[in-house]
Design a protein around this motif. Structure first.
Motif, PDB file in Angstrom:
ATOM      1  N   VAL A 235       0.872  -1.302  -0.077  1.00  0.00           N
ATOM      2  CA  VAL A 235       0.510   0.352   0.139  1.00  0.00           C
ATOM      3  C   VAL A 235       0.933   1.630  -0.126  1.00  0.00           C
ATOM      4  O   VAL A 235       1.104   2.550  -0.693  1.00  0.00           O
ATOM      5  CB  VAL A 235      -1.243  -0.139   1.117  1.00  0.00           C
ATOM      6  CG1 VAL A 235      -1.906   1.017   1.187  1.00  0.00           C
ATOM      7  CG2 VAL A 235      -1.585  -0.784   1.304  1.00  0.00           C
ATOM      8  N   LEU A 236       2.070   1.643   0.939  1.00  0.00           N
ATOM      9  CA  LEU A 236       2.921   2.058   1.364  1.00  0.00           C
ATOM     10  C   LEU A 236       3.074   2.873  -0.156  1.00  0.00           C
ATOM     11  O   LEU A 236       3.507   4.053  -1.193  1.00  0.00           O
ATOM     12  CB  LEU A 236       4.137   2.553   1.911  1.00  0.00           C
ATOM     13  CG  LEU A 236       3.389   2.045   3.807  1.00  0.00           C
ATOM     14  CD1 LEU A 236       4.798   2.267   4.229  1.00  0.00           C
ATOM     15  CD2 LEU A 236       2.934   3.331   3.571  1.00  0.00           C
ATOM     16  N   ILE A 242       1.991   6.813  -6.584  1.00  0.00           N
ATOM     17  CA  ILE A 242       1.274   8.025  -6.706  1.00  0.00           C
ATOM     18  C   ILE A 242       1.611   9.506  -6.431  1.00  0.00           C
ATOM     19  O   ILE A 242       1.218  10.695  -7.071  1.00  0.00           O
ATOM     20  CB  ILE A 242      -0.346   8.138  -6.203  1.00  0.00           C
ATOM     21  CG1 ILE A 242      -0.685   6.805  -7.415  1.00  0.00           C
ATOM     22  CG2 ILE A 242      -1.446   8.877  -6.855  1.00  0.00           C
ATOM     23  CD1 ILE A 242      -1.965   5.719  -7.226  1.00  0.00           C
ATOM     24  N   TRP A 243       1.788   9.598  -5.386  1.00  0.00           N
ATOM     25  CA  TRP A 243       1.964  11.159  -4.818  1.00  0.00           C
ATOM     26  C   TRP A 243       3.202  11.473  -5.467  1.00  0.00           C
ATOM     27  O   TRP A 243       3.437  13.013  -5.492  1.00  0.00           O
ATOM     28  CB  TRP A 243       2.632  10.656  -2.763  1.00  0.00           C
ATOM     29  CG  TRP A 243       1.357  10.589  -2.415  1.00  0.00           C
ATOM     30  CD1 TRP A 243      -0.118  10.475  -2.759  1.00  0.00           C
ATOM     31  CD2 TRP A 243       1.198   9.803  -1.076  1.00  0.00           C
ATOM     32  NE1 TRP A 243      -0.990   9.907  -1.615  1.00  0.00           N
ATOM     33  CE2 TRP A 243      -0.185   9.681  -0.282  1.00  0.00           C
ATOM     34  CE3 TRP A 243       2.448   9.531   0.112  1.00  0.00           C
ATOM     35  CZ2 TRP A 243      -0.210   9.181   0.567  1.00  0.00           C
ATOM     36  CZ3 TRP A 243       1.641   9.406   1.408  1.00  0.00           C
ATOM     37  CH2 TRP A 243       0.557   8.904   1.548  1.00  0.00           C
ATOM     38  N   THR A 244       4.350  11.031  -5.081  1.00  0.00           N
ATOM     39  CA  THR A 244       5.494  11.913  -6.189  1.00  0.00           C
ATOM     40  C   THR A 244       5.129  12.295  -7.807  1.00  0.00           C
ATOM     41  O   THR A 244       5.718  13.142  -8.560  1.00  0.00           O
ATOM     42  CB  THR A 244       6.552  10.351  -6.324  1.00  0.00           C
ATOM     43  OG1 THR A 244       6.945  10.288  -5.045  1.00  0.00           O
ATOM     44  CG2 THR A 244       8.241  10.966  -6.553  1.00  0.00           C
ATOM     45  N   PHE A 295      -1.474   2.535 -13.708  1.00  0.00           N
ATOM     46  CA  PHE A 295      -1.135   2.170 -12.439  1.00  0.00           C
ATOM     47  C   PHE A 295      -1.747   1.397 -11.376  1.00  0.00           C
ATOM     48  O   PHE A 295      -1.851   0.273 -10.824  1.00  0.00           O
ATOM     49  CB  PHE A 295      -0.146   2.762 -11.907  1.00  0.00           C
ATOM     50  CG  PHE A 295       0.672   2.532 -11.099  1.00  0.00           C
ATOM     51  CD1 PHE A 295       2.112   1.707 -11.378  1.00  0.00           C
ATOM     52  CD2 PHE A 295       0.437   2.824  -9.342  1.00  0.00           C
ATOM     53  CE1 PHE A 295       2.957   1.527  -9.924  1.00  0.00           C
ATOM     54  CE2 PHE A 295       1.584   2.922  -8.814  1.00  0.00           C
ATOM     55  CZ  PHE A 295       2.742   1.748  -8.621  1.00  0.00           C
ATOM     56  N   PHE A 296      -3.221   2.262 -11.192  1.00  0.00           N
ATOM     57  CA  PHE A 296      -3.779   2.392 -10.341  1.00  0.00           C
ATOM     58  C   PHE A 296      -4.961   0.938 -10.365  1.00  0.00           C
ATOM     59  O   PHE A 296      -5.183  -0.397  -9.680  1.00  0.00           O
ATOM     60  CB  PHE A 296      -5.461   3.445  -9.978  1.00  0.00           C
ATOM     61  CG  PHE A 296      -5.595   2.926  -8.946  1.00  0.00           C
ATOM     62  CD1 PHE A 296      -5.743   3.146  -7.768  1.00  0.00           C
ATOM     63  CD2 PHE A 296      -7.202   2.416  -9.249  1.00  0.00           C
ATOM     64  CE1 PHE A 296      -6.685   2.600  -6.285  1.00  0.00           C
ATOM     65  CE2 PHE A 296      -8.472   2.891  -8.431  1.00  0.00           C
ATOM     66  CZ  PHE A 296      -7.802   2.624  -6.651  1.00  0.00           C
ATOM     67  N   LEU A 297      -5.467   0.552 -11.482  1.00  0.00           N
ATOM     68  CA  LEU A 297      -6.158   0.421 -12.528  1.00  0.00           C
ATOM     69  C   LEU A 297      -5.781  -1.956 -12.115  1.00  0.00           C
ATOM     70  O   LEU A 297      -5.634  -2.855 -11.432  1.00  0.00           O
ATOM     71  CB  LEU A 297      -6.468  -0.670 -13.048  1.00  0.00           C
ATOM     72  CG  LEU A 297      -7.880   0.610 -13.357  1.00  0.00           C
ATOM     73  CD1 LEU A 297      -7.913   1.567 -15.046  1.00  0.00           C
ATOM     74  CD2 LEU A 297      -8.851   0.695 -12.660  1.00  0.00           C
ATOM     75  N   ARG A 301      -6.287  -4.750  -6.997  1.00  0.00           N
ATOM     76  CA  ARG A 301      -7.052  -5.525  -6.412  1.00  0.00           C
ATOM     77  C   ARG A 301      -5.173  -5.499  -5.023  1.00  0.00           C
ATOM     78  O   ARG A 301      -5.509  -6.033  -4.209  1.00  0.00           O
ATOM     79  CB  ARG A 301      -6.072  -6.741  -6.781  1.00  0.00           C
ATOM     80  CG  ARG A 301      -6.522  -8.540  -5.423  1.00  0.00           C
ATOM     81  CD  ARG A 301      -6.303  -9.441  -7.000  1.00  0.00           C
ATOM     82  NE  ARG A 301      -7.307  -9.236  -7.996  1.00  0.00           N
ATOM     83  CZ  ARG A 301      -7.971 -10.910  -8.821  1.00  0.00           C
ATOM     84  NH1 ARG A 301      -7.545 -11.320  -8.840  1.00  0.00           N
ATOM     85  NH2 ARG A 301      -8.777 -10.201  -9.713  1.00  0.00           N
ATOM     86  N   THR A 302      -3.946  -5.321  -4.747  1.00  0.00           N
ATOM     87  CA  THR A 302      -2.975  -5.341  -4.197  1.00  0.00           C
ATOM     88  C   THR A 302      -3.348  -4.393  -3.038  1.00  0.00           C
ATOM     89  O   THR A 302      -3.160  -4.617  -1.642  1.00  0.00           O
ATOM     90  CB  THR A 302      -1.816  -4.637  -5.013  1.00  0.00           C
ATOM     91  OG1 THR A 302      -1.233  -6.358  -5.777  1.00  0.00           O
ATOM     92  CG2 THR A 302      -0.401  -4.760  -3.756  1.00  0.00           C
ATOM     93  N   LEU A 303      -4.123  -3.094  -3.171  1.00  0.00           N
ATOM     94  CA  LEU A 303      -4.265  -2.190  -2.570  1.00  0.00           C
ATOM     95  C   LEU A 303      -4.945  -2.597  -1.686  1.00  0.00           C
ATOM     96  O   LEU A 303      -5.535  -2.162  -0.330  1.00  0.00           O
ATOM     97  CB  LEU A 303      -4.381  -0.746  -3.402  1.00  0.00           C
ATOM     98  CG  LEU A 303      -4.788   0.697  -2.638  1.00  0.00           C
ATOM     99  CD1 LEU A 303      -4.024   0.616  -1.540  1.00  0.00           C
ATOM    100  CD2 LEU A 303      -5.347   1.479  -3.410  1.00  0.00           C
TER     101      LEU A 303
END
Length: 313
Positions: A235-236, A242-244, A295-297, A301-303
């Motif tokens: 998660v981190l 994404i934040w960077t 990237f999010f898609l 599942r990992t998230l």
């Protein structure tokens, strides 16, 4: 008589061969049906919560829909019909203009390179720091965590001049490694604060058992702590990437050359002093959004697993 015996034998074989979990689930289902249990009916409060969630989701999706609509509008179509109507015809010149003007593949590669390295380095540094603070129990750990938290709360504007002077002196100004080092430290401060509290509640029995088996500190970290905390680290990793990717101020300050800039910085090239092409800007925002969405898609599942890890014991 023989038919009855055959049926009884088949029933006994099925009950023996049936897995215990299946038998328990079937028995619970029978007990639920015998008690009159059925599908749970939604209450008025559930429907209100669902309605509020739909409204909030629609409000969140409106800016993305406007970007998508206006990315395929011509400037004339935008000036006559406005930003809220569908395009009369598909217009791809805005996307092509942004792609060619800023050399989008190069900027995309720079953003992936910087965000990927920052995510990996920050997660690794956060894990090492949190292992020392949460499990190693170093002296003054509480004050160290408080200082890390306070440092993480500082606005980036306060850090600009000291960081500029520092990297100017060491010759890393206008280098992607300057941005990587800065964001690795910033993101790892948050990761250390989060993981230190998680590792502080780590089961001591596992650590003591590993120590009795002769495991070293490194083996405890790599073979015991890391496998259990892998969902949280995943998660981190996603959040740090994404934040960077979305950072703008520090890359704008430290990446002066056109060859080192990222996608958010490249979007500002389209904004002039007195003139701004809205359709081309929307196209650039769409191109900058697609990689993070993909990237999010990919890691959705990992998230989800990482967020729900530990919720059910």
């Amino acid at each position: 008589m023989s038919a009855v015996l055959d049926e009884t034998t088949a029933t006994l074989e099925a009950s023996v061969l049936e897995p215990p979990k299946d038998r328990e689930g079937r028995q619970r289902g029978r007990r639920g049906r015998s008690r009159g249990g059925g599908p749970t009916r939604r209450t008025t409060g559930d429907w209100v919560v669902l309605l509020v969630a739909i409204v909030l989701g629609f409000l969140i999706a409106v800016p993305f829909l406007m970007i998508l609509i206006n990315s395929f509008k011509s400037p004339a179509d935008y000036s006559t019909s406005g930003p809220l109507t569908l395009p009369t015809s598909l217009y791809f010149d805005g996307i092509v203009a942004f792609w060619e003007r800023v050399d989008f593949p190069q900027k995309l590669g720079n953003s992936i390179f910087i965000s990927g390295l920052v995510a990996v380095f920050a997660v690794a540094l956060s894990m090492f720091n949190a292992f020392a603070l949460g499990i190693g129990r170093v002296k003054g750990r509480l004050w160290i965590v408080v200082i890390i938290l306070l440092a993480n709360m500082l606005p980036q504007e306060v850090l600009l001049y000291p960081l500029y002077f520092m990297f100017k002196e060491v010759g890393l100004y206008d280098s992607q490694w300057a941005v990587i080092i800065i964001f690795t430290v910033i993101q790892s401060a948050f990761g250390t604060y989060l993981l230190a509290s998680v590792y502080g509640t780590f089961p001591k029995e596992l650590l003591e058992a590993a120590s009795l088996d002769g495991a070293s500190r490194w083996q405890i970290l790599w073979r015991v702590v890391y496998p259990i905390s892998r969902p949280t680290l995943s998660v981190l990793l996603i959040f740090f990437f994404i934040w960077t990717w979305n950072e703008f101020l520090i890359p704008l300050t430290f990446l002066v050359s056109n060859d080192t800039q990222t996608v958010p910085v490249a979007i500002t090239v389209l904004q002039g002093d007195r003139l701004m092409d809205v359709t081309t800007t929307s196209a650039s925002a769409l191109l900058g959004l697609i990689p993070t969405l993909v990237f999010f898609l990919i890691f959705q599942r990992t998230l989800t697993r990482g967020i729900t890890a530990g919720a059910v014991k």
